[in-house]
Design a protein around this motif. Structure first.
Motif, short mmCIF file in Angstrom:
data_model
loop_
_atom_site.label_atom_id
_atom_site.label_comp_id
_atom_site.label_asym_id
_atom_site.label_seq_id
_atom_site.Cartn_x
_atom_site.Cartn_y
_atom_site.Cartn_z
N THR A 55 97.73 49.84 142.98
CA THR A 55 97.30 47.75 143.54
C THR A 55 95.77 47.29 143.49
O THR A 55 95.72 48.03 143.82
CB THR A 55 98.42 47.39 144.61
OG1 THR A 55 99.91 48.69 144.90
CG2 THR A 55 98.29 46.05 144.68
N ASP B 249 106.19 48.04 145.56
CA ASP B 249 105.23 47.73 144.19
C ASP B 249 105.57 46.26 143.66
O ASP B 249 105.32 46.00 143.10
CB ASP B 249 105.40 48.93 143.67
CG ASP B 249 105.11 48.70 142.03
OD1 ASP B 249 103.64 48.48 142.02
OD2 ASP B 249 105.77 48.79 140.60
N GLY C 120 104.25 44.47 140.99
CA GLY C 120 103.69 46.11 140.01
C GLY C 120 105.32 45.95 139.13
O GLY C 120 106.02 45.78 138.93
N ASN D 267 92.71 48.93 144.75
CA ASN D 267 92.85 49.94 145.24
C ASN D 267 91.66 50.62 146.48
O ASN D 267 90.82 50.11 146.27
CB ASN D 267 93.26 51.64 144.14
CG ASN D 267 94.01 50.98 143.04
OD1 ASN D 267 95.10 51.24 144.36
ND2 ASN D 267 93.81 50.56 142.43
N ARG E 13 98.61 44.40 152.67
CA ARG E 13 97.72 44.22 150.97
C ARG E 13 95.85 43.22 151.51
O ARG E 13 95.28 44.48 150.84
CB ARG E 13 98.18 44.28 149.90
CG ARG E 13 97.42 44.99 148.74
CD ARG E 13 97.75 46.41 148.91
NE ARG E 13 97.27 46.99 147.89
CZ ARG E 13 97.17 48.69 147.75
NH1 ARG E 13 97.94 49.13 148.60
NH2 ARG E 13 95.86 48.84 147.13
#
Ligand code: SAM
Length: 264
Positions: free
Chosen positions: A84, A23, A28, A87, A57
């Protein structure tokens, strides 16, 4: 009790957690000093890791779009990670609003944050479960509420299998999940590797975390696809899996393999 629904004493801030390290690397905010310290150590010994996690990602999003466009309407995402944006359910439901997603993670903090997010969205469940007990995941009543194992399922094992040691028999784990999937299902998988650079310093950082980092070669990762048929372009470094923009600089160094495969 914190506002996000779990008791402060349940949060382990004594050791870095993979979900919170990831994260932080993705910029994040759901992480602690201990995680930020580990992530900074990781970036110091493997500077391309920040690009790598973003490329992973982005691979996840392209793969979710691909499987949704292929007609699959149920997703089992094991090793969900902290929410995140976008999603998995947001990416899939943009294409097909009726897609249902069961999220599974063994970190209670993921469960708490994801529950807060998912209470606002339909067709999703978050389950506290461990990949090392795949049968319990498949049989979990909350998973069964949104996933019908008689219909094709997209199984997501994205950046999780490298947290299982060889002794935990990851190949058997994947085989158990594969056997629960009907024909027409697919698997999206990514996995960290040291095929492109020595990563022993990065492994040392994870030795202080709640899960170890078990890097595998291309041949070892390919074995997870036994009983599946990889679709084009096969198992490649994640930036090169059906890119929708020019791959970022340093893509050749990114230590994540990714692939999507069908079960016939
Ligand atoms: C690096 S994150 C990946 C998140 C997401 N899949 C992605 O690729 O963007 C790995 C996640 O796997 C979870 N995890 C690690 N070991 C696990 C296990 N044995 N069972 C379930 N989840 C696990 C961690 O808690 C973390 O949330």
């Amino acid at each position: 009790m914190r506002q996000d629904g779990f008791r402060a004493e349940e949060i382990d801030t004594s050791r870095p957690h993979p979900a919170r390290i990831y994260d932080y690397l993705l910029r994040g905010k759901d992480n602690y000093e201990v995680d930020r310290h580990a992530a900074d150590e990781l970036a110091a010994v493997a500077p391309e890791v920040r690009i790598g996690v973003r490329a992973n990602r982005a691979f996840l999003q392209r793969a979710v779009r691909q499987v949704t466009e292929s007609g699959i309407r149920q997703i089992l995402d094991i090793g969900t990670g902290l929410p995140t944006s976008p999603n998995v359910h947001e990416t899939a439901q943009e294409i097909a609003p009726d897609v249902r997603v069961a999220y599974v993670d063994n970190d209670p903090i993921v469960n708490a944050h994801a529950s807060a997010l998912l209470s606002r969205s339909g067709g999703t469940r978050i389950v506290l479960g461990d990949l090392r007990d795949p049968r319990a995941i498949v049989e979990h009543p909350d998973v069964r509420e949104v996933v019908d194992f008689d219909e094709p399922v997209a199984l997501l094992l994205v950046a999780i299998l490298h947290f299982l040691t060889d002794e935990e028999r990851p190949e058997e784990v994947v085989a158990t999940l594969r056997d629960a999937l009907p024909a027409g299902s697919c698997m999206v998988l990514s996995h960290a590797t040291d095929d492109f650079a020595d990563r022993s310093a990065a492994q040392a950082v994870y030795s202080k975390a709640t899960a170890s980092l078990n890097l595998r070669s291309r041949a070892q990762v390919e074995r997870f696809f036994d009983g599946f048929e990889l679709i084009e372009p096969g198992l490649v470094q994640v930036p090169f899996w059906r890119p929708d923009a020019p791959p970022p600089p340093q893509s050749e160094e990114i230590g994540f393999y990714g692939g999507v495969a069908h079960k016939r």
